[in-house]
Design a protein around this motif. Sequence first.
Motif, PDB file in Angstrom:
ATOM      1  N   CYS A  95       0.843  -1.204   0.000  1.00  0.00           N
ATOM      2  CA  CYS A  95       0.000   0.000   0.000  1.00  0.00           C
ATOM      3  C   CYS A  95       0.874   1.248   0.000  1.00  0.00           C
ATOM      4  O   CYS A  95       2.059   1.202   0.343  1.00  0.00           O
ATOM      5  CB  CYS A  95      -0.968  -0.001   1.172  1.00  0.00           C
ATOM      6  SG  CYS A  95      -0.219   0.146   2.783  1.00  0.00           S
ATOM      7  N   ALA A  96       0.275   2.335  -0.422  1.00  0.00           N
ATOM      8  CA  ALA A  96       0.958   3.620  -0.526  1.00  0.00           C
ATOM      9  C   ALA A  96       0.299   4.608   0.433  1.00  0.00           C
ATOM     10  O   ALA A  96      -0.926   4.617   0.581  1.00  0.00           O
ATOM     11  CB  ALA A  96       0.885   4.134  -1.961  1.00  0.00           C
ATOM     12  N   SER A  98       0.314   8.712   1.403  1.00  0.00           N
ATOM     13  CA  SER A  98       0.803  10.024   0.968  1.00  0.00           C
ATOM     14  C   SER A  98       1.393  10.799   2.140  1.00  0.00           C
ATOM     15  O   SER A  98       1.027  10.597   3.296  1.00  0.00           O
ATOM     16  CB  SER A  98      -0.312  10.838   0.314  1.00  0.00           C
ATOM     17  OG  SER A  98      -1.233  11.305   1.276  1.00  0.00           O
ATOM     18  N   VAL A 106      -4.585  12.848  -4.638  1.00  0.00           N
ATOM     19  CA  VAL A 106      -4.100  11.478  -4.828  1.00  0.00           C
ATOM     20  C   VAL A 106      -5.038  10.702  -5.750  1.00  0.00           C
ATOM     21  O   VAL A 106      -4.592  10.024  -6.680  1.00  0.00           O
ATOM     22  CB  VAL A 106      -3.931  10.754  -3.471  1.00  0.00           C
ATOM     23  CG1 VAL A 106      -3.521   9.302  -3.687  1.00  0.00           C
ATOM     24  CG2 VAL A 106      -2.900  11.473  -2.610  1.00  0.00           C
ATOM     25  N   TRP A 110      -4.008   8.948  -9.265  1.00  0.00           N
ATOM     26  CA  TRP A 110      -4.232   7.507  -9.464  1.00  0.00           C
ATOM     27  C   TRP A 110      -5.055   7.265 -10.727  1.00  0.00           C
ATOM     28  O   TRP A 110      -4.739   6.381 -11.507  1.00  0.00           O
ATOM     29  CB  TRP A 110      -4.938   6.919  -8.244  1.00  0.00           C
ATOM     30  CG  TRP A 110      -4.095   6.044  -7.374  1.00  0.00           C
ATOM     31  CD1 TRP A 110      -4.386   4.765  -7.020  1.00  0.00           C
ATOM     32  CD2 TRP A 110      -2.859   6.345  -6.713  1.00  0.00           C
ATOM     33  NE1 TRP A 110      -3.408   4.257  -6.193  1.00  0.00           N
ATOM     34  CE2 TRP A 110      -2.449   5.205  -5.989  1.00  0.00           C
ATOM     35  CE3 TRP A 110      -2.042   7.476  -6.670  1.00  0.00           C
ATOM     36  CZ2 TRP A 110      -1.286   5.162  -5.240  1.00  0.00           C
ATOM     37  CZ3 TRP A 110      -0.886   7.433  -5.923  1.00  0.00           C
ATOM     38  CH2 TRP A 110      -0.512   6.289  -5.233  1.00  0.00           C
ATOM     39  N   TYR A 119      -4.225   2.995  -1.464  1.00  0.00           N
ATOM     40  CA  TYR A 119      -3.514   4.143  -0.886  1.00  0.00           C
ATOM     41  C   TYR A 119      -4.291   4.753   0.272  1.00  0.00           C
ATOM     42  O   TYR A 119      -5.501   4.561   0.408  1.00  0.00           O
ATOM     43  CB  TYR A 119      -3.241   5.212  -1.947  1.00  0.00           C
ATOM     44  CG  TYR A 119      -4.479   5.909  -2.437  1.00  0.00           C
ATOM     45  CD1 TYR A 119      -5.021   6.996  -1.735  1.00  0.00           C
ATOM     46  CD2 TYR A 119      -5.122   5.508  -3.600  1.00  0.00           C
ATOM     47  CE1 TYR A 119      -6.169   7.626  -2.191  1.00  0.00           C
ATOM     48  CE2 TYR A 119      -6.261   6.133  -4.051  1.00  0.00           C
ATOM     49  CZ  TYR A 119      -6.775   7.195  -3.334  1.00  0.00           C
ATOM     50  OH  TYR A 119      -7.917   7.822  -3.772  1.00  0.00           O
TER      51      TYR A 119
END
Length: 192
Positions: A95-96, A98, A106, A110, A119
């Motif tokens: 997972c990302a 921010s 975001v 994406w 995310y």
Amino acid sequence: MKWNRNFLGVLFGCLCFSCIRDEVPAGEDIVKPGDRLPDFSVVLNDGSVVSRKSLEGKVAVLVFFHTGCPDCQKELPVIQQLYEEYASSSDVCICAISREEGEEEVASYWQIHALTIPYSAQEDRSVYALFSTSGVPKVYVCGPDGRVVSIYSDNPIATYSELKEDVENARIFSSYLFAEQMVSLNLPTRNY
């Protein structure tokens, strides 16, 4: 004259908002290879929660990013490729998260770049500050025991083959074998 003013404005903007221009030099990680993940919790864009507790027993790849960062823009496609490789694996979580960037920015990034990595948009640095003091991208690969196996930053950014090797090694070795023991066996433990 007008061209010079526009150029200086763009240059000033780049210097002010650059991902590499943090006040503290990159590489000052709070979490280092061999350390346990800090106690954190984030809500992903699909509504699921990722925390230190939810990652127990899984290999985790956590990516801190900002969509305006040129190095993050290069790293995110690599993470996407890795995510596609392991999306169906119940023992790997990618997972990302921010750093100081909200949901709208975001989600838009994406969508434009056809990313499917789960995310969590964080408008501040509170989660990021548990891991590091400066610099994005930051990629943390963690073993099933919650210990960090390797860390990548912007110099150089992680490659797909390095990340895949780290994930596979973390899947193979049992929880007692963390970063320091991997070094003694000449297995990859990276802190870039």
